[in-house]
Motif scaffolding. Structure first.
Motif, PDB file in Angstrom:
ATOM      1  N   ASP A  52      37.224  64.554  49.497  1.00 44.38           N
ATOM      2  CA  ASP A  52      38.114  64.091  50.562  1.00 44.38           C
ATOM      3  C   ASP A  52      37.264  63.809  51.795  1.00 44.38           C
ATOM      4  O   ASP A  52      36.906  64.713  52.540  1.00 44.38           O
ATOM      5  CB  ASP A  52      39.177  65.133  50.874  1.00 44.38           C
ATOM      6  CG  ASP A  52      40.172  64.664  51.927  1.00 44.38           C
ATOM      7  OD1 ASP A  52      39.999  63.549  52.469  1.00 44.38           O
ATOM      8  OD2 ASP A  52      41.118  65.416  52.210  1.00 44.38           O
ATOM      9  N   GLN A  54      38.085  62.420  54.439  1.00 43.11           N
ATOM     10  CA  GLN A  54      38.860  62.436  55.678  1.00 43.11           C
ATOM     11  C   GLN A  54      38.721  63.773  56.403  1.00 43.11           C
ATOM     12  O   GLN A  54      39.171  63.912  57.535  1.00 43.11           O
ATOM     13  CB  GLN A  54      40.322  62.143  55.388  1.00 43.11           C
ATOM     14  CG  GLN A  54      40.523  60.741  54.836  1.00 43.11           C
ATOM     15  CD  GLN A  54      41.976  60.451  54.567  1.00 43.11           C
ATOM     16  OE1 GLN A  54      42.828  60.728  55.381  1.00 43.11           O
ATOM     17  NE2 GLN A  54      42.247  59.893  53.406  1.00 43.11           N
ATOM     18  N   ARG A  56      36.868  66.880  58.411  1.00 48.73           N
ATOM     19  CA  ARG A  56      35.903  66.822  59.510  1.00 48.73           C
ATOM     20  C   ARG A  56      35.613  68.222  60.022  1.00 48.73           C
ATOM     21  O   ARG A  56      36.325  69.171  59.718  1.00 48.73           O
ATOM     22  CB  ARG A  56      36.431  65.943  60.640  1.00 48.73           C
ATOM     23  CG  ARG A  56      37.595  66.539  61.398  1.00 48.73           C
ATOM     24  CD  ARG A  56      38.073  65.608  62.522  1.00 48.73           C
ATOM     25  NE  ARG A  56      38.917  66.298  63.454  1.00 48.73           N
ATOM     26  CZ  ARG A  56      40.239  66.398  63.359  1.00 48.73           C
ATOM     27  NH1 ARG A  56      40.863  65.854  62.342  1.00 48.73           N
ATOM     28  NH2 ARG A  56      40.925  67.046  64.281  1.00 48.73           N
ATOM     29  N   PRO A  71      32.836  63.656  61.058  1.00 52.77           N
ATOM     30  CA  PRO A  71      33.571  63.416  59.805  1.00 52.77           C
ATOM     31  C   PRO A  71      32.685  63.717  58.593  1.00 52.77           C
ATOM     32  O   PRO A  71      31.470  63.529  58.641  1.00 52.77           O
ATOM     33  CB  PRO A  71      33.906  61.926  59.858  1.00 52.77           C
ATOM     34  CG  PRO A  71      33.587  61.471  61.236  1.00 52.77           C
ATOM     35  CD  PRO A  71      32.604  62.433  61.805  1.00 52.77           C
TER      36      PRO A  71
END
Length: 90
Positions: A52, A54, A56, A71
């Motif tokens: 994943d 996405q 961070r 990120p």
């Protein structure tokens, strides 16, 4: 030395870094965050077969202010076909 907190933000919510760590500078904290990413990504691949990008890490100072966000996609390079896509703008 500066004290920074590396707080993980992912699909499960926020995992705060309650202890933090001393670093010579913000760049050193960013490098440590990248190392953490790679370890987390490795665990996710082994356990769920999932990456994943996405997720961070928010790096916060001693006052709790976020000084930078890193990120996950900045911690790895992805090779798709004959091209490389990743953190260095390649």
């Amino acid at each position: 030395m500066a004290h920074y907190y590396l707080n993980l933000i992912n699909g499960y919510g926020v995992t705060p870094d309650r202890e933090g760590e001393d670093f010579p500078d913000l760049d050193a904290a960013r490098e440590r965050a990248k190392e953490s990413f790679r370890s987390i990504l490795s665990d996710e691949i082994r356990s769920a077969g999932l990456i994943d990008l996405q997720e961070r890490i928010d790096i916060a100072d001693q006052q709790g202010s976020i000084v930078t966000t890193l990120p996950f996609r900045d911690a790895v390079e992805l090779k798709l076909d004959d091209s490389v896509q990743g953190h260095e703008g390649t």
